[in-house]
Enzyme design. Structure first.
Site, short mmCIF file in Angstrom:
data_model
loop_
_atom_site.label_atom_id
_atom_site.label_comp_id
_atom_site.label_asym_id
_atom_site.label_seq_id
_atom_site.Cartn_x
_atom_site.Cartn_y
_atom_site.Cartn_z
N HIS A 1 0.84 -1.20 0.00
CA HIS A 1 0.00 0.00 0.00
C HIS A 1 0.87 1.25 0.00
CE1 HIS A 1 -3.21 2.80 0.98
NE2 HIS A 1 -2.57 3.16 2.07
N ASP B 1 -11.22 2.56 7.24
CA ASP B 1 -10.77 3.94 7.46
C ASP B 1 -11.17 4.77 6.25
OD1 ASP B 1 -9.40 6.18 8.37
OD2 ASP B 1 -7.50 5.51 7.51
N SER C 1 -14.49 6.38 10.75
CA SER C 1 -13.81 5.09 10.59
C SER C 1 -14.76 4.06 11.18
CB SER C 1 -12.48 5.04 11.33
OG SER C 1 -11.66 6.14 10.96
CA CA Z 1 -5.69 4.22 7.03
#
Ligand code: CA
Length: 420
Positions: free
Chosen positions: A130, A229, A253
């Site tokens: 990521h 998130d 979130s």
């Molecule tokens: Ca995050």
């Protein structure tokens, strides 16, 4: 530790229902409902702790009994691992012993609420794939990973006030955006995204000035939830330098309502995380010492309003695994407290988006559509680059291996509402 509560042949008198079972007796995840307080899921039912203790079906010392009859899990979390295990064993004995359906309530009748009062929430950035993908998109000219990335788990302090339970609608945020060809504007977010993550609830914390060392870190974690998130990429792109995410991450979130305990996850622990050839050595205080990698699988699906109206199943986008993390929760906790920063019972730490090395394991739309250049075709004939109003995002998670009973986490879902 693996013990008799993980025995694959163990059966409860509670009917398990049909289809895929998330909550067999080997799981026993914790939640809180508005009417009954603390509950533990089993099959399609939940044990109401107040009832079980009130009727004498479960018997504990006063401090445990009192903690289990409150309206949140914080007091129970604060008791520590030995007490969590004692209660797990007692629940297990009750659920394989003499039938006592009077302590149960159907899951379908529960209004689940936040399982704990979260004092502080920290989100990490612990999956290298990521971080690499986002680095390539946000800083195309440099090394996608910052120089610190393989030396320490990068994180930021988030907002506990906007952590919400699965099923809560998510209002599209507004914020300051910077179009490429004009001055900044204040407008609704156009690049709304999810992030596929897990969260670890801290059970027992540390006093200010003390550290939680690696060899003790997993003992401090009560359990794991799915975490989404929600992220406003256009707000993020303009605001993130030099101090990192701020308003792009502070509007919502979502977490799944059931906390799967570290005890339940015992059969799914592995060594690691793996380092790649050429990675720098890890400093001593972050060196893994126990099997603290959790092998949890997850997938994310999307459905539009029209798909739901027409009865079309949600479309699965990516599938990933917590083993994709470059830093484990234990390392995040050891690093977080390395300065003497105190953690408290009920604090939440997020893993960061869990992307693997392939397109079908990318954990957010920014990566999955490669910043919108590879749009998704939905079965209702529309396309998605980022989330539209009415879209529902559903994350599921489970653990599976040949030598243990499959356990699940339930769902973490949310629907996008228009901005106001
Ligand atoms: Ca995050």
């Amino acid at each position: 530790m693996i013990d008799h509560t993980h025995d694959m042949s163990a059966m409860s008198w509670v009917e398990m229902g049909s289809g895929r079972i998330d909550f067999p007796i080997q799981n026993l995840p914790w939640g809180v409902c508005s009417k009954h307080g603390i509950v533990v899921a089993i099959g399609e039912q939940a044990v109401v702790l107040r009832e079980a203790i009130g009727l004498g079906k479960l018997q504990f010392a006063d401090d445990i009994a009192s903690a289990l009859q409150s309206d949140s899990l914080n007091a129970f979390m604060a008791l520590g691992h030995a007490d969590w295990t004692e209660v797990r064993h007692a629940l297990f004995e009750m659920l394989i012993g003499e039938s006592c359906p009077e302590v149960l309530c159907a899951l379908s009748e529960l209004m689940l609420v936040m399982p704990a009062q979260i004092g502080d929430y920290t989100d990490f950035y612990a999956a290298r794939n990521h971080a690499t993908n986002v680095g390539k998109m946000f800083r195309p000219d440099g090394d996608p990973l910052m120089p610190n990335y393989l030396h320490l788990p990068v994180g930021y302090h988030g907002r506990a006030s906007s952590v919400v339970i699965s099923g809560t609608d998510i209002r599209r945020p507004q914020g300051q955006l910077k179009p490429d060809d004009s001055a900044p504007i204040f407008a609704p977010c156009k690049l709304l995204d999810y992030e596929l993550e897990f969260g670890a609830f801290i059970g027992t914390g540390n006093a200010i000035g003390d550290r939680i060392p690696m060899d003790d870190a997993m003992e401090h974690i009560f359990g794991i939830v799915i975490l989404n998130d929600w992220s406003a990429r256009d707000i993020q792109k303009w605001e993130y330098q030099p101090l990192g995410p701020f308003n792009a991450k502070n509007f919502a979130s979502s977490i799944s309502p059931w906390i799967v305990t570290i005890d339940a996850l015992a059969p799914f622990r592995e060594e690691g995380p793996a380092r790649l050839d050429g990675d720098p050595d890890i400093l001593e205080y972050l060196k893994p010492v126990t099997d603290d990698v959790l092998d949890i699988q997850c997938c994310v699906s999307i459905s539009s309003t029209k798909m739901r109206e027409d009865g079309i199943d949600s479309l699965q986008l990516s599938k990933s695994s917590l083993t994709n993390l470059t830093w484990s929760f234990a390392q995040m906790l050891a690093h977080h407290t390395s300065t003497g920063c105190p953690m408290n019972s009920g604090d939440l730490i997020g893993s960061g988006t869990i992307s693997g090395g392939t397109k079908d394991s990318r954990g957010c739309l920014l990566e999955y559509t490669w910043r919108g250049t590879e749009p998704i075709d939905l079965p209702d004939g529309t396309q998605r680059r980022f989330l539209q109003d009415g879209d529902e995002v559903i994350i599921k998670a489970w653990c599976e291996s040949g030598s243990a009973t499959r356990i699940g986490f339930g769902d973490c879902a949310g629907i996008i509402l228009p901005h106001n």
